[in-house]
Design a protein around this motif. Structure first.
Motif, PDB file in Angstrom:
ATOM      1  N   ILE A 510      12.310  50.411 -44.409  1.00  0.00           N
ATOM      2  CA  ILE A 510      13.346  51.791 -44.215  1.00  0.00           C
ATOM      3  C   ILE A 510      12.691  52.930 -44.852  1.00  0.00           C
ATOM      4  CG2 ILE A 510      15.424  52.650 -44.806  1.00  0.00           C
ATOM      5  CD1 ILE A 510      16.227  49.706 -45.143  1.00  0.00           C
ATOM      6  N   ALA A 511      11.606  53.234 -43.847  1.00  0.00           N
ATOM      7  CA  ALA A 511      10.628  54.428 -44.139  1.00  0.00           C
ATOM      8  C   ALA A 511       9.966  54.622 -43.050  1.00  0.00           C
ATOM      9  CB  ALA A 511       9.851  53.898 -45.363  1.00  0.00           C
ATOM     10  N   PRO A 512       9.228  55.917 -42.723  1.00  0.00           N
ATOM     11  CA  PRO A 512       8.320  56.106 -41.801  1.00  0.00           C
ATOM     12  C   PRO A 512       7.251  54.982 -41.431  1.00  0.00           C
ATOM     13  CG  PRO A 512       8.801  57.936 -43.086  1.00  0.00           C
ATOM     14  CD  PRO A 512       9.338  56.901 -44.025  1.00  0.00           C
ATOM     15  N   SER A 513       7.091  54.559 -40.160  1.00  0.00           N
ATOM     16  CA  SER A 513       6.136  53.586 -40.007  1.00  0.00           C
ATOM     17  C   SER A 513       5.412  53.786 -38.338  1.00  0.00           C
ATOM     18  CB  SER A 513       6.879  52.222 -39.896  1.00  0.00           C
ATOM     19  OG  SER A 513       7.874  52.261 -38.909  1.00  0.00           O
ATOM     20  N   ASP A 518       7.461  61.993 -41.855  1.00  0.00           N
ATOM     21  CA  ASP A 518       8.807  61.989 -42.405  1.00  0.00           C
ATOM     22  C   ASP A 518       9.796  62.895 -41.709  1.00  0.00           C
ATOM     23  OD1 ASP A 518       7.735  60.685 -44.388  1.00  0.00           O
ATOM     24  OD2 ASP A 518       7.260  62.403 -45.735  1.00  0.00           O
ATOM     25  N   ARG A 519       9.352  64.074 -41.131  1.00  0.00           N
ATOM     26  CA  ARG A 519      10.377  64.755 -40.000  1.00  0.00           C
ATOM     27  C   ARG A 519      10.989  63.839 -39.041  1.00  0.00           C
ATOM     28  NH1 ARG A 519       9.234  70.975 -38.243  1.00  0.00           N
ATOM     29  NH2 ARG A 519      11.534  71.487 -37.416  1.00  0.00           N
ATOM     30  N   ALA A 520       9.858  63.494 -38.097  1.00  0.00           N
ATOM     31  CA  ALA A 520      10.343  62.649 -37.234  1.00  0.00           C
ATOM     32  C   ALA A 520      11.321  61.283 -37.590  1.00  0.00           C
ATOM     33  CB  ALA A 520       8.961  61.826 -36.555  1.00  0.00           C
ATOM     34  N   TYR A 521      11.028  60.604 -38.818  1.00  0.00           N
ATOM     35  CA  TYR A 521      11.730  59.632 -39.087  1.00  0.00           C
ATOM     36  C   TYR A 521      13.153  60.173 -39.570  1.00  0.00           C
ATOM     37  CZ  TYR A 521      13.377  56.227 -42.733  1.00  0.00           C
ATOM     38  OH  TYR A 521      14.374  55.391 -43.224  1.00  0.00           O
ATOM     39  N   ALA A 522      13.421  61.166 -40.001  1.00  0.00           N
ATOM     40  CA  ALA A 522      14.822  61.754 -40.490  1.00  0.00           C
ATOM     41  C   ALA A 522      15.374  62.170 -39.280  1.00  0.00           C
ATOM     42  CB  ALA A 522      14.241  62.974 -41.351  1.00  0.00           C
ATOM     43  N   LYS A 523      14.737  62.577 -38.141  1.00  0.00           N
ATOM     44  CA  LYS A 523      15.494  62.965 -36.894  1.00  0.00           C
ATOM     45  C   LYS A 523      15.784  61.436 -36.202  1.00  0.00           C
ATOM     46  CE  LYS A 523      13.277  67.395 -35.327  1.00  0.00           C
ATOM     47  NZ  LYS A 523      12.401  68.145 -34.493  1.00  0.00           N
ATOM     48  N   THR A 524      15.065  60.368 -36.333  1.00  0.00           N
ATOM     49  CA  THR A 524      15.370  59.367 -35.670  1.00  0.00           C
ATOM     50  C   THR A 524      16.524  58.712 -36.337  1.00  0.00           C
ATOM     51  OG1 THR A 524      12.920  58.971 -34.934  1.00  0.00           O
ATOM     52  CG2 THR A 524      14.366  56.998 -35.122  1.00  0.00           C
ATOM     53  N   MET A 525      16.401  58.662 -37.605  1.00  0.00           N
ATOM     54  CA  MET A 525      17.431  58.094 -38.353  1.00  0.00           C
ATOM     55  C   MET A 525      18.912  58.870 -38.120  1.00  0.00           C
ATOM     56  SD  MET A 525      16.607  55.389 -40.044  1.00  0.00           S
ATOM     57  CE  MET A 525      17.910  55.409 -41.154  1.00  0.00           C
ATOM     58  N   THR A 526      18.702  60.106 -37.921  1.00  0.00           N
ATOM     59  CA  THR A 526      19.955  61.129 -37.606  1.00  0.00           C
ATOM     60  C   THR A 526      20.732  60.486 -36.268  1.00  0.00           C
ATOM     61  OG1 THR A 526      19.110  62.747 -39.196  1.00  0.00           O
ATOM     62  CG2 THR A 526      20.840  63.317 -37.348  1.00  0.00           C
ATOM     63  N   LEU A 527      19.657  60.530 -35.455  1.00  0.00           N
ATOM     64  CA  LEU A 527      20.055  59.973 -34.007  1.00  0.00           C
ATOM     65  C   LEU A 527      20.659  58.414 -34.022  1.00  0.00           C
ATOM     66  CD1 LEU A 527      20.187  60.568 -30.911  1.00  0.00           C
ATOM     67  CD2 LEU A 527      17.988  59.718 -30.732  1.00  0.00           C
ATOM     68  N   GLY A 528      20.143  57.832 -34.923  1.00  0.00           N
ATOM     69  CA  GLY A 528      20.561  56.430 -35.042  1.00  0.00           C
ATOM     70  C   GLY A 528      21.923  56.196 -35.465  1.00  0.00           C
ATOM     71  N   LEU A 529      22.167  57.419 -36.598  1.00  0.00           N
ATOM     72  CA  LEU A 529      23.593  57.365 -37.195  1.00  0.00           C
ATOM     73  C   LEU A 529      24.538  57.676 -36.300  1.00  0.00           C
ATOM     74  CD1 LEU A 529      22.611  58.770 -40.788  1.00  0.00           C
ATOM     75  CD2 LEU A 529      23.068  56.414 -40.095  1.00  0.00           C
ATOM     76  N   ARG A 530      24.317  58.620 -35.531  1.00  0.00           N
ATOM     77  CA  ARG A 530      25.266  59.066 -34.556  1.00  0.00           C
ATOM     78  C   ARG A 530      25.562  58.127 -33.426  1.00  0.00           C
ATOM     79  NH1 ARG A 530      26.132  64.471 -35.510  1.00  0.00           N
ATOM     80  NH2 ARG A 530      24.288  65.763 -36.326  1.00  0.00           N
ATOM     81  N   LEU A 531      24.602  57.436 -33.005  1.00  0.00           N
ATOM     82  CA  LEU A 531      24.755  56.251 -32.047  1.00  0.00           C
ATOM     83  C   LEU A 531      25.806  55.297 -32.537  1.00  0.00           C
ATOM     84  CD1 LEU A 531      24.245  55.078 -29.324  1.00  0.00           C
ATOM     85  CD2 LEU A 531      22.031  54.282 -30.111  1.00  0.00           C
ATOM     86  N   LEU A 532      25.295  54.873 -33.857  1.00  0.00           N
ATOM     87  CA  LEU A 532      26.334  53.845 -34.516  1.00  0.00           C
ATOM     88  C   LEU A 532      27.648  54.067 -34.705  1.00  0.00           C
ATOM     89  CD1 LEU A 532      23.648  52.483 -37.156  1.00  0.00           C
ATOM     90  CD2 LEU A 532      24.371  51.291 -35.142  1.00  0.00           C
ATOM     91  N   LYS A 533      27.637  55.440 -34.852  1.00  0.00           N
ATOM     92  CA  LYS A 533      29.066  55.884 -35.092  1.00  0.00           C
ATOM     93  C   LYS A 533      29.937  55.866 -33.675  1.00  0.00           C
ATOM     94  CE  LYS A 533      32.166  59.681 -35.698  1.00  0.00           C
ATOM     95  NZ  LYS A 533      32.254  61.263 -35.785  1.00  0.00           N
ATOM     96  N   LYS A 534      29.084  56.047 -32.637  1.00  0.00           N
ATOM     97  CA  LYS A 534      29.859  56.013 -31.174  1.00  0.00           C
ATOM     98  C   LYS A 534      29.957  54.590 -30.945  1.00  0.00           C
ATOM     99  CE  LYS A 534      28.139  60.267 -29.205  1.00  0.00           C
ATOM    100  NZ  LYS A 534      27.178  60.895 -28.161  1.00  0.00           N
TER     101      LYS A 534
END
Length: 538
Positions: A510-513, A518-534
Motif C-alpha cells: 500500500i504505497a507507490p510501486s 507519490d503524486r501518481a499514487y495519490a491520483k490512482t488511489m483517489t480514482l480507486g476510491l471513487r470507483l469503489l463507491k460507485k
C-alpha cells in the motif's frame, strides 16, 4: 459429596422435612466441608464462621486468603491458562457439555447446599443448576462459532486479506454475590473458560461452599484443576488484590461497590463488566390478563425473597384494571407458604442476614410513617427463621419515602396507578437504574413497542425476569447505574477476548510501486476510491 441413603440426606445430618424436631439443626457433614474448603488458596491462618439463615446453626469455618494467596492463585491460573489457550474449541465444548449433564445429575446436592447457605426456597434454588446447565449447553454448542476467526474486506479488494481473531485476555477475576451463590459463582466464569481464559473466583463470604462446590464440579467434568482458583476474604483485601492482578474483572453486586471496582480497573486500564442494582418496574397495561399478571407479579417480587437484582420493586397498573389486579395480587401473596428449610412446599424462604431484614423494615416503616398504606406483610417473622421478613405490598408510596427510589433488595413492592401508557413509561424510567422491566399485555406487538421505550437492559413481556435470563443467546445487563457490559450470548463470551486484526498484503504494497511517483499514487488511489463507491463497496 457423600452418597445418599434412605434415611439421611447426602449433604446434611438430619431429616429433610422442615418440620423436624424443635431445636434440631441442619448440619453439613464435616468431611464434605473439609473437602470443599481444602480447594481454597488460603494460608492466612484466619477463618470466617458461616451460619445458616435457616436456623442460625454453624455451617462451616472458611479459611481466609491473604494478599499473597491471591498472587499465588493468579500465578497458578496463568500457568494453566497458557496451556488451556492452546486447546481446541471441540475439547472445550465437550467439557462444557459434560458439565451440563453433571449439574443436572447432581442438582439435589447443589440445591440443598444453596438452601442451607442462603435460606431461599427450594423452588428458587432450582433456578441455579437450571441456569448453569443452560449456560454450559449454550456455550458448549456455540463457542466455536463465536470465537472463529472472521474474514473482513481489505482496503484493496483481492490484494488485502483481513482476518479478525478473538484471543483470550488471560486470567479473569470473578467477584460474585451471595444471592445466587451457585449460578453467579459459575455462569460468568464458564464463558471466560470457553474463550480460553483461566479464572480466579471470589464468592461471597456467606456462600463460599456453593462456590467451592461449583469449582469441584468443574474438575469432575474434566477441566484442569489449576484453571479455576478460588480465594476467600473481605473485599477490601482480597477483592482489591484480584483487581490488581487480573486481566479483566467480572463483578456482580451493588452499584456503590461496582463504581469502586470500575475505578480500580480504570487505573490499570483493564476492562470490566458490572451487573449492579436495580429498582425494576412492572407495567400492567389495561388489556393485560389479570390472573396471569397477578401470578407473574408474585414471582417477580418475591422470588428468592426479592433478593435478586432483576426483582420487581415497582408495579404500575392501568387505572381501568387497578382494583381488580390489586385484589388478585394481594390474595395470592397472602396465600403464599412461608418457611425455611429444604422442602419443595415453601413459596418464599428467609432473607440471608439481619442486615437485609433491617433494610426491609426501615423501608416499610418509613413509608408507612409518611402515609403509605400497607396492604399485606410488613414485619419480621423470627418465629419462621431468624431473618425472615414477610412478603410486603405497599400502596401510596411517594417520592419522599426511602423505598420510592432506593433498592430494597427484599420482599417489598409498591403499587401505583397510571392513566395512559406514556405516563407509565415516563414513571418506569424515573431514577438512575435500568436493569430489568416487565410488561403485561395481551397484545405482544404493542408490549414490545412499549418495551423499546423503557430504559432497561432486559424487558420481559408477560413474564417477570426468567424469559430473558434463561434465554442464553440473549445478552443480559444493565443501563445507566445498573451496570456496564453484558453476560450471556455472543457479547458475554467476547467480553473475555481481545480483538486482533491480521492483514496480509499480496502482490503490491500500500504505497507507490513499479516506479510510480507519490503524486501518481495519490491520483490512482483517489480514482480507486471513487470507483469503489460507485460499486457500492464499504
Amino acid at each position: 459429596m457423600s452418597a445418599p441413603n434412605s434415611e439421611n440426606h447426602p449433604l446434611v445430618d438430619g431429616p429433610l422435612d422442615p418440620e423436624h424436631d424443635a431445636g434440631a439443626s441442619y448440619v453439613l457433614e464435616p468431611g464434605d466441608v473439609a473437602a470443599l474448603t481444602g480447594r481454597l488458596v488460603a494460608t492466612s491462618g484466619e477463618a470466617h464462621e458461616v451460619r445458616s439463615p435457616i436456623d442460625g446453626a454453624p455451617l462451616a469455618h472458611i479459611p481466609q486468603s491473604s494478599e499473597a494467596d491471591v498472587v499465588e492463585a493468579f500465578a497458578r491460573a496463568r500457568r494453566a491458562q497458557a496451556e488451556w489457550a492452546t486447546t481446541t474449541y471441540g475439547h472445550r465444548q465437550r467439557l462444557l457439555l459434560r458439565l451440563h449433564d453433571l449439574v443436572l445429575d447432581r442438582q439435589d446436592e447443589i440445591i440443598d447446599l444453596i438452601v442451607l447457605e442462603s435460606g431461599k426456597a427450594r423452588k428458587h434454588a432450582f433456578d441455579e443448576p437450571l441456569h448453569i446447565a443452560l449456560t454450559a449447553r449454550y456455550y458448549g454448542r456455540t463457542l466455536a462459532d463465536h470465537l472463529a476467526s472472521e474474514r473482513k474486506p481489505g482496503v484493496l479488494p483481492g490484494l488485502t486479506r483481513v482476518d479478525v481473531n478473538h484471543v483470550p485476555k488471560g486470567v479473569v477475576g470473578v467477584i460474585s454475590p451471595w444471592n445466587y451463590p451457585f449460578t453467579m459463582a459459575l455462569c460468568d466464569g464458564l464463558a471466560a473458560l470457553a474463550a480460553g481464559n483461566a479464572v480466579v473466583a471470589k464468592p461471597d463470604a456467606q456462600t463460599m461452599l456453593s462456590g467451592l462446590f461449583a469449582a469441584q464440579l468443574l474438575e469432575e467434568a474434566g477441566f484442569p484443576k489449576d484453571l479455576w482458583q478460588v480465594v476467600a476474604g473481605p473485599g477490601s483485601r482480597v477483592g482489591t488484590s484480584i483487581i490488581g492482578c487480573a486481566d479483566y474483572i467480572c463483578f456482580t453486586g451493588s452499584t456503590a461497590t461496582g463504581k469502586l471496582v470500575a475505578k480500580g480497573c480504570a487505573e490499570r486500564l483493564i476492562g470490566c463488566s458490572l451487573e449492579l442494582g436495580g429498582k425494576n418496574p412492572m407495567l400492567v397495561l389495561a388489556d393485560a390478563d389479570i390472573e396471569k399478571a397477578a401470578e407473574g407479579a408474585v414471582r417477580a417480587a418475591f422470588s428468592n425473597g426479592g433478593q435478586l437484582c432483576v426483582s420487581i420493586e415497582r408495579m404500575y397498573v392501568a387505572d381501568a384494571i387497578y382494583d381488580r389486579f390489586v385484589e388478585r395480587f394481594v390474595s395470592r401473596v397472602q396465600a403464599m407458604s412461608l418457611g425455611a428449610g429444604l422442602s419443595w412446599d415453601i413459596d418464599m424462604g428467609t432473607l440471608v442476614s439481619a442486615a437485609q431484614v433491617e433494610t426491609a423494615q426501615k423501608h416499610v416503616d418509613d413509608a408507612v410513617a409518611k402515609g403509605a398504606r400497607l396492604l399485606t406483610g410488613g414485619r419480621a417473622r423470627p418465629d419462621l427463621a431468624p431473618y425472615f421478613f414477610e412478603p410486603t405490598v405497599l400502596e401510596g408510596v411517594t417520592s419522599d419515602m426511602t423505598c420510592f427510589g432506593n433498592e430494597t433488595f427484599g420482599p417489598v413492592v409498591s403499587l401505583y396507578r397510571f392513566g395512559d401508557e406514556a405516563e407509565a413509561i415516563a414513571r418506569a424510567n424515573e431514577g438512575d437504574y435500568g436493569l430489568n422491566a416487565s410488561i403485561y399485555s395481551r397484545d405482544g406487538a404493542r408490549a414490545r413497542a412499549v418495551a423499546r421505550q423503557v430504559k432497561a437492559g432486559t424487558v420481559n413481556v408477560n413474564e417477570a425476569f426468567s424469559a430473558t435470563f434463561a434465554s442464553l443467546a440473549a445478552p443480559m445487563g444493565g443501563m445507566r447505574s445498573s451496570g456496564m457490559g453484558r453476560r450471556q450470548g455472543r457479547e458475554g463470551l467476547l467480553r473475555y477476548t481481545e480483538t486482533q486484526s491480521v492483514a496480509t498484503q499480496r502482490v503490491v504494497p500500500i504505497a507507490p510501486s513499479f516506479g510510480m511517483s507519490d503524486r501518481a499514487y495519490a491520483k490512482t488511489m483517489t480514482l480507486g476510491l471513487r470507483l469503489l463507491k460507485k460499486l457500492g463497496r464499504a
